[in-house]
Design a protein around this motif. Structure first.
Motif, PDB file in Angstrom:
ATOM      1  N   VAL A  48       0.872  -1.180   0.047  1.00 49.23           N
ATOM      2  CA  VAL A  48      -0.009   0.174  -0.030  1.00 49.23           C
ATOM      3  C   VAL A  48       0.905   1.263   0.006  1.00 49.23           C
ATOM      4  N   VAL A  49       0.720   2.239  -1.080  1.00 44.23           N
ATOM      5  CA  VAL A  49       1.461   3.270  -1.032  1.00 44.23           C
ATOM      6  C   VAL A  49       0.603   4.690  -1.193  1.00 44.23           C
ATOM      7  N   SER A 134      -7.829   5.868   2.475  1.00 40.78           N
ATOM      8  CA  SER A 134      -6.721   5.083   3.326  1.00 40.78           C
ATOM      9  C   SER A 134      -7.438   3.652   3.590  1.00 40.78           C
ATOM     10  N   PHE A 135      -6.332   2.583   3.562  1.00 44.42           N
ATOM     11  CA  PHE A 135      -6.520   1.423   3.755  1.00 44.42           C
ATOM     12  C   PHE A 135      -6.474   1.204   5.388  1.00 44.42           C
ATOM     13  N   LYS A 136      -6.139   2.340   6.105  1.00 45.06           N
ATOM     14  CA  LYS A 136      -5.716   1.901   7.643  1.00 45.06           C
ATOM     15  C   LYS A 136      -7.029   1.454   8.271  1.00 45.06           C
ATOM     16  N   GLY A 137      -7.135   0.442   9.113  1.00 46.71           N
ATOM     17  CA  GLY A 137      -8.310   0.044   9.857  1.00 46.71           C
ATOM     18  C   GLY A 137      -9.371  -0.866   8.797  1.00 46.71           C
ATOM     19  N   VAL A 138      -9.008  -1.063   7.752  1.00 44.30           N
ATOM     20  CA  VAL A 138      -9.690  -1.769   6.664  1.00 44.30           C
ATOM     21  C   VAL A 138      -9.567  -3.168   7.058  1.00 44.30           C
ATOM     22  N   PRO A 139     -10.616  -4.035   7.348  1.00 44.50           N
ATOM     23  CA  PRO A 139     -10.397  -5.577   7.599  1.00 44.50           C
ATOM     24  C   PRO A 139      -9.811  -6.166   6.441  1.00 44.50           C
ATOM     25  N   PRO A 140      -9.251  -7.449   6.685  1.00 46.10           N
ATOM     26  CA  PRO A 140      -8.516  -8.332   5.429  1.00 46.10           C
ATOM     27  C   PRO A 140      -9.490  -8.395   4.344  1.00 46.10           C
ATOM     28  N   ALA A 141      -9.133  -8.817   3.257  1.00 47.01           N
ATOM     29  CA  ALA A 141      -9.740  -8.862   1.838  1.00 47.01           C
ATOM     30  C   ALA A 141      -9.725 -10.513   1.494  1.00 47.01           C
ATOM     31  N   ASN A 142     -10.599 -10.846   0.752  1.00 47.50           N
ATOM     32  CA  ASN A 142     -10.713 -12.183   0.101  1.00 47.50           C
ATOM     33  C   ASN A 142     -10.517 -11.669  -1.437  1.00 47.50           C
ATOM     34  N   TYR A 143      -9.837 -12.712  -2.332  1.00 50.47           N
ATOM     35  CA  TYR A 143      -9.572 -12.547  -3.488  1.00 50.47           C
ATOM     36  C   TYR A 143     -10.306 -13.602  -4.105  1.00 50.47           C
ATOM     37  N   THR A 144     -10.707 -13.441  -5.514  1.00 48.62           N
ATOM     38  CA  THR A 144     -11.623 -14.659  -6.107  1.00 48.62           C
ATOM     39  C   THR A 144     -11.289 -14.372  -7.629  1.00 48.62           C
ATOM     40  N   LEU A 145     -11.014 -15.451  -8.439  1.00 48.10           N
ATOM     41  CA  LEU A 145     -11.102 -15.645  -9.790  1.00 48.10           C
ATOM     42  C   LEU A 145     -12.421 -15.834 -10.063  1.00 48.10           C
ATOM     43  N   LYS A 146     -13.083 -14.952 -10.951  1.00 45.07           N
ATOM     44  CA  LYS A 146     -14.489 -15.170 -11.426  1.00 45.07           C
ATOM     45  C   LYS A 146     -14.378 -15.337 -12.885  1.00 45.07           C
ATOM     46  N   TYR A 147     -15.684 -15.776 -13.729  1.00 44.73           N
ATOM     47  CA  TYR A 147     -15.570 -15.850 -14.920  1.00 44.73           C
ATOM     48  C   TYR A 147     -17.096 -15.297 -15.317  1.00 44.73           C
ATOM     49  N   ASN A 148     -17.333 -15.072 -16.509  1.00 42.75           N
ATOM     50  CA  ASN A 148     -18.646 -14.640 -17.053  1.00 42.75           C
ATOM     51  C   ASN A 148     -18.574 -15.283 -18.448  1.00 42.75           C
ATOM     52  N   LEU A 149     -19.216 -16.241 -18.635  1.00 42.02           N
ATOM     53  CA  LEU A 149     -19.478 -17.123 -19.661  1.00 42.02           C
ATOM     54  C   LEU A 149     -20.453 -16.182 -20.588  1.00 42.02           C
ATOM     55  N   MET A 150     -20.009 -15.969 -21.959  1.00 42.36           N
ATOM     56  CA  MET A 150     -20.964 -15.345 -22.776  1.00 42.36           C
ATOM     57  C   MET A 150     -21.045 -16.473 -24.080  1.00 42.36           C
ATOM     58  N   PRO A 151     -22.550 -16.659 -24.091  1.00 39.41           N
ATOM     59  CA  PRO A 151     -22.892 -17.829 -25.111  1.00 39.41           C
ATOM     60  C   PRO A 151     -23.270 -16.977 -26.480  1.00 39.41           C
ATOM     61  N   TYR A 152     -23.337 -17.894 -27.619  1.00 40.75           N
ATOM     62  CA  TYR A 152     -24.028 -17.344 -28.620  1.00 40.75           C
ATOM     63  C   TYR A 152     -25.462 -17.048 -28.731  1.00 40.75           C
ATOM     64  N   LEU A 168      -6.623 -11.799   3.605  1.00 38.28           N
ATOM     65  CA  LEU A 168      -4.842 -10.933   3.367  1.00 38.28           C
ATOM     66  C   LEU A 168      -5.351  -9.478   3.784  1.00 38.28           C
ATOM     67  N   PRO A 169      -4.640  -9.160   4.995  1.00 36.35           N
ATOM     68  CA  PRO A 169      -4.655  -7.725   5.668  1.00 36.35           C
ATOM     69  C   PRO A 169      -3.946  -6.895   4.588  1.00 36.35           C
ATOM     70  N   PHE A 170      -4.340  -5.640   4.661  1.00 33.24           N
ATOM     71  CA  PHE A 170      -3.814  -4.508   4.073  1.00 33.24           C
ATOM     72  C   PHE A 170      -2.519  -3.997   4.961  1.00 33.24           C
ATOM     73  N   PRO A 171      -1.218  -3.981   4.365  1.00 37.83           N
ATOM     74  CA  PRO A 171      -0.283  -3.444   5.373  1.00 37.83           C
ATOM     75  C   PRO A 171      -0.369  -1.894   5.438  1.00 37.83           C
ATOM     76  N   PRO A 172       0.396  -1.393   6.260  1.00 36.83           N
ATOM     77  CA  PRO A 172       0.502   0.103   6.471  1.00 36.83           C
ATOM     78  C   PRO A 172       0.959   0.658   5.388  1.00 36.83           C
ATOM     79  N   SER A 173       0.690   1.874   5.044  1.00 35.05           N
ATOM     80  CA  SER A 173       1.064   2.681   3.818  1.00 35.05           C
ATOM     81  C   SER A 173       2.325   3.131   3.872  1.00 35.05           C
ATOM     82  N   GLN A 174       2.889   3.189   2.573  1.00 36.47           N
ATOM     83  CA  GLN A 174       4.547   3.607   2.673  1.00 36.47           C
ATOM     84  C   GLN A 174       4.228   5.012   1.935  1.00 36.47           C
ATOM     85  N   ARG A 175       5.252   5.789   2.048  1.00 36.09           N
ATOM     86  CA  ARG A 175       5.402   7.020   1.258  1.00 36.09           C
ATOM     87  C   ARG A 175       6.228   6.868   0.035  1.00 36.09           C
ATOM     88  N   LEU A 176       5.886   7.643  -1.191  1.00 36.29           N
ATOM     89  CA  LEU A 176       6.742   7.586  -2.089  1.00 36.29           C
ATOM     90  C   LEU A 176       7.957   8.689  -2.064  1.00 36.29           C
TER      91      LEU A 176
END
Length: 176
Positions: A48-49, A134-152, A168-176
């Motif tokens: 997190v930047v 800011s992501f400070k204080g935001v609970p951890p996130a889930n990541y999902t690979l999803k698809y959308n099938l488009m038929p003819y 997975l939690p968000f780490p503290p932000s770093q400055r650029l």
């Protein structure tokens, strides 16, 4: 008694009725072909930047960058009624106000069965930021690979190919 226009009208009405019946049968038969694709999704790092906001140069806003590995076999989804697949990686988290957010951070369009084995290692394609700046204080996130099938012919079908095993939690932000 019947002129040529009424005969052409009757024939075209019959042919269009046959065509609509055939298309309805194709759309209903695609529900019989249910496939379960499988894949593996790992998030290797999250960073997190704090950077300048786009519209307000004096305001800082956190942007999350993540490296991930995707391996998914989506070939079972391709059959005679599949036009293309829209595959996307989605982050699901609840912000500090308790609102559930679903953010697309990477996507790909798969048009052929030969390209349906997705193997990708890289970083997010789209900016990942929270509306609260800011992501400070935001609970951890889930990541999902999803698809959308488009038929003819028929309705769009949505599904899930892979999911991270833990939040997975968000780490503290770093400055650029």
């Amino acid at each position: 008694m019947h002129n040529i226009f009424s005969r052409v009208n009757n024939v075209s009405a019959f042919l269009s009725s046959c065509m609509m019946t055939l298309l309805a049968a194709i759309a209903l038969s695609s529900f019989l072909f249910t496939a379960t694709p499988h894949g593996d999704l790992t998030i290797s790092s999250i960073k997190v930047v704090a950077s300048n906001a786009r519209r307000y140069p004096n305001k800082k806003q956190d942007v999350a960058f993540m490296n991930f590995n995707i391996t998914a076999d989506l070939t079972p989804l391709f059959h005679w009624n599949t036009k293309q697949l829209f595959v996307y990686l989605q982050a699901e988290y609840t912000n500090k106000q308790g609102v559930k957010n679903e953010v697309v951070i990477w996507d790909r369009i798969v048009r052929r069965k030969g390209d349906a084995f997705v193997k990708f290692a890289g970083k997010n394609k789209y900016m990942f930021r929270d509306i609260s700046s800011s992501f400070k204080g935001v609970p951890p996130a889930n990541y999902t690979l999803k698809y959308n099938l488009m038929p003819y012919v028929g309705v769009l079908q949505y599904g899930e190919a892979a999911r991270t095993t833990e939040e997975l939690p968000f780490p503290p932000s770093q400055r650029l």
